[in-house]
Design a protein around this motif. Structure first.
Motif, PDB file in Angstrom:
ATOM      1  N   ASP A  56     128.938 132.245  10.041  1.00  0.00           N
ATOM      2  CA  ASP A  56     128.335 132.614   8.763  1.00  0.00           C
ATOM      3  C   ASP A  56     127.975 131.350   7.997  1.00  0.00           C
ATOM      4  N   GLU A 109     135.743 123.257  10.101  1.00  0.00           N
ATOM      5  CA  GLU A 109     136.106 124.157  11.196  1.00  0.00           C
ATOM      6  C   GLU A 109     135.389 123.802  12.499  1.00  0.00           C
ATOM      7  N   PRO A 130     127.256 128.749   5.037  1.00  0.00           N
ATOM      8  CA  PRO A 130     127.890 128.665   3.715  1.00  0.00           C
ATOM      9  C   PRO A 130     126.940 129.089   2.604  1.00  0.00           C
ATOM     10  N   LYS A 131     127.480 129.828   1.642  1.00  0.00           N
ATOM     11  CA  LYS A 131     126.679 130.261   0.496  1.00  0.00           C
ATOM     12  C   LYS A 131     126.805 129.287  -0.667  1.00  0.00           C
ATOM     13  N   THR A 132     127.885 128.515  -0.710  1.00  0.00           N
ATOM     14  CA  THR A 132     128.086 127.522  -1.766  1.00  0.00           C
ATOM     15  C   THR A 132     128.394 126.172  -1.117  1.00  0.00           C
ATOM     16  N   TRP A 133     128.274 125.118  -1.913  1.00  0.00           N
ATOM     17  CA  TRP A 133     128.585 123.783  -1.384  1.00  0.00           C
ATOM     18  C   TRP A 133     130.065 123.640  -1.070  1.00  0.00           C
ATOM     19  N   ASP A 134     130.921 124.293  -1.837  1.00  0.00           N
ATOM     20  CA  ASP A 134     132.348 124.255  -1.519  1.00  0.00           C
ATOM     21  C   ASP A 134     132.617 124.936  -0.182  1.00  0.00           C
ATOM     22  N   GLU A 135     131.909 126.044   0.071  1.00  0.00           N
ATOM     23  CA  GLU A 135     132.059 126.708   1.368  1.00  0.00           C
ATOM     24  C   GLU A 135     131.585 125.808   2.503  1.00  0.00           C
ATOM     25  N   LEU A 136     130.554 125.000   2.236  1.00  0.00           N
ATOM     26  CA  LEU A 136     130.062 124.104   3.280  1.00  0.00           C
ATOM     27  C   LEU A 136     131.160 123.154   3.748  1.00  0.00           C
ATOM     28  N   PRO A 153     122.823 126.182   0.145  1.00  0.00           N
ATOM     29  CA  PRO A 153     124.023 126.537  -0.637  1.00  0.00           C
ATOM     30  C   PRO A 153     123.841 126.244  -2.126  1.00  0.00           C
ATOM     31  N   THR A 180     134.365 123.741   3.816  1.00  0.00           N
ATOM     32  CA  THR A 180     135.283 124.536   4.651  1.00  0.00           C
ATOM     33  C   THR A 180     134.692 124.781   6.035  1.00  0.00           C
ATOM     34  N   VAL A 181     133.432 125.218   6.066  1.00  0.00           N
ATOM     35  CA  VAL A 181     132.760 125.499   7.334  1.00  0.00           C
ATOM     36  C   VAL A 181     132.667 124.230   8.180  1.00  0.00           C
TER      37      VAL A 181
END
Length: 427
Positions: A168, A182, A170-176, A300, A178-179
């Motif tokens: 999936d 991984e 990332p929808k936000t830069w913070d999610e980027l 994002p 995390t992704v």
């Protein structure tokens, strides 16, 4: 030293061209005058305009269709894109009337309009054009409340990611962050941006806009990047590199989106923001190692759902043109909905027409177009200023220093703001 040498060589070439143009100026002007006075505008066979643009098959085909539809002939002069700005500028400085239509992008339109080189087009613009054409692209072609060019296409950044590594996007830069962490493949850099040379400002603008900030106060002619939103954006860029270690080490070397795409197609980058050529290059079976692996998402966001960066390509009429009415007929023809669709199908340029972007035939050929209507609702334009190049060069040097940890984001933006205000005569 090498950069200065190249700069002086470029100045020499421009000077030589200018002398040549000045020598020919009288002839061109006389020829234009004769066309207007001697032939009569009612005689279609004697109508002719000269267009300066790029050497691509579709543009030439479009010229033939225009002539067939209107009877107005097109003398088509081409030049490589990297030489186009200087070629146009030399012509303007010579006050030559040899060109009737020239290509401009956001920042060139502002630069040339500020010097009186372009014809205002407000009286030519129809209600249909105002309705059809994306308002951001129309704004990009304006200066001090007047329209100086008509948008033909958009070259917009989207978010590209390797779907075999990322389920999936990332929808936000913070999610980027995390992704990115991984991804466990040691041969793949999770993320990349163009930070090399003097282009890092473009990535910074996207992060700034995502935070709810903007680059410039056009009404008061002052930079606005040195703000809490700007500091946070630059701190995030530095953290991606120094704290989270998710950036491709080549980011500081990339001086163009094309160079970054070439590395991505070899499977060495999992995610990046990039221009529309990315997906076709990634799916080129002769050159790419990631055929069928790349997908597209919204860039994002943060405070805004998303933001982007992209060039609007437009057409302008030089103020010295002797054939302005015929030139405007050409501009209206090549920017109509039918021609924009043909353009996009032929060369992948994104239409400036808000409805053509949604066309079923385009979506069938370019599935990533499906996200464009939403992406284009958010800020994406180039920075526009008569001194845009000098301003962005200065800012880019400071941004690069910050993302490499040589100075703090606060110091980088403060230093850039101080120098840029002095550069434009502000305090």
């Amino acid at each position: 030293m090498e950069k200065k040498h190249v700069k002086w060589m470029k100045m020499g070439v421009i000077a030589a061209l200018l002398v040549s143009m000045l020598a020919a100026c009288g002839t061109s002007a006389d020829k234009g005058g004769q066309a207007a006075e001697g032939t009569g505008k009612d005689n279609n066979e004697n109508k002719e305009i000269t267009v300066l643009y790029l050497d691509e098959p579709f543009w030439k085909q479009q010229n033939e269709e225009f002539t067939a539809a209107t009877g107005i002939k097109v003398k088509y002069e081409t030049v490589p894109f990297m030489q186009l700005h200087d070629k146009v500028f030399v012509s303007f400085m010579a006050n030559s009337s040899e060109y009737d239509v020239v290509h401009v992008r956001d920042d060139w339109a502002t630069e040339f309009a500020s010097k009186g080189f372009l014809e205002p087009l407000d009286s030519y613009i129809t209600d249909d054009m105002k309705t059809r054409l994306n308002p951001q692209t129309m704004e990009a072609m304006s200066y001090q409340g007047k329209q100086y060019a008509i948008p033909r296409y958009v070259w917009l950044w989207q978010f590209y990611y390797n779907k075999t590594l990322i389920k999936d996007p990332p929808k936000t830069w913070d999610e980027l962050i995390t992704v990115a962490k991984e991804i466990k493949d040691d041969k793949v850099s999770p993320y990349a941006e163009t930070w090399g040379g003097i282009v890092s400002y473009s990535s910074f603008i996207v992060h700034l806009r995502s935070n709810g900030g903007e680059f410039w106060d056009y009404e008061n002619n002052r930079p606005t990047f040195n703000s809490p939103e700007g500091v946070a954006a630059l701190q995030f860029m530095a953290d991606m590199n120094l704290k989270h270690n998710i950036m491709s080490p080549l980011s500081k070397e990339f001086t163009s989106s094309g160079a970054m795409t070439e590395v991505l197609t070899q499977g060495a980058i999992a995610m990046n923001m990039n221009t529309p050529q990315t997906l076709p290059m990634a799916n080129d079976e002769d050159k790419s190692k990631v055929v069928g692996q790349m997908d597209v998402a919204l860039i994002p966001g943060g405070k805004l759902k998303t933001a982007s960066y992209g060039e609007t390509g437009g057409l302008a009429i030089p103020a010295a043109s002797k054939n302005k009415e015929w030139a405007m007929e050409y501009i209206k023809f090549v920017t109509n909905a039918d021609q924009q669709k043909k353009m996009s199908l032929a060369n992948g340029k994104i239409p400036s027409d808000v409805e053509v972007v949604k066309d079923a035939d385009l979506l069938a050929k370019y599935p990533h177009y499906a996200l464009l209507p939403e992406q284009m609702q958010y800020p994406f334009g180039l920075f526009r200023h008569e001194d845009a190049t000098k301003i962005t060069d200065e800012l880019s040097r400071n941004i690069l220093a910050a993302v490499l940890g040589k100075v703090t984001p606060e110091q980088a933006l403060q230093d850039a703001e101080t120098k840029i205000l002095a550069m434009i005569g502000q305090k």
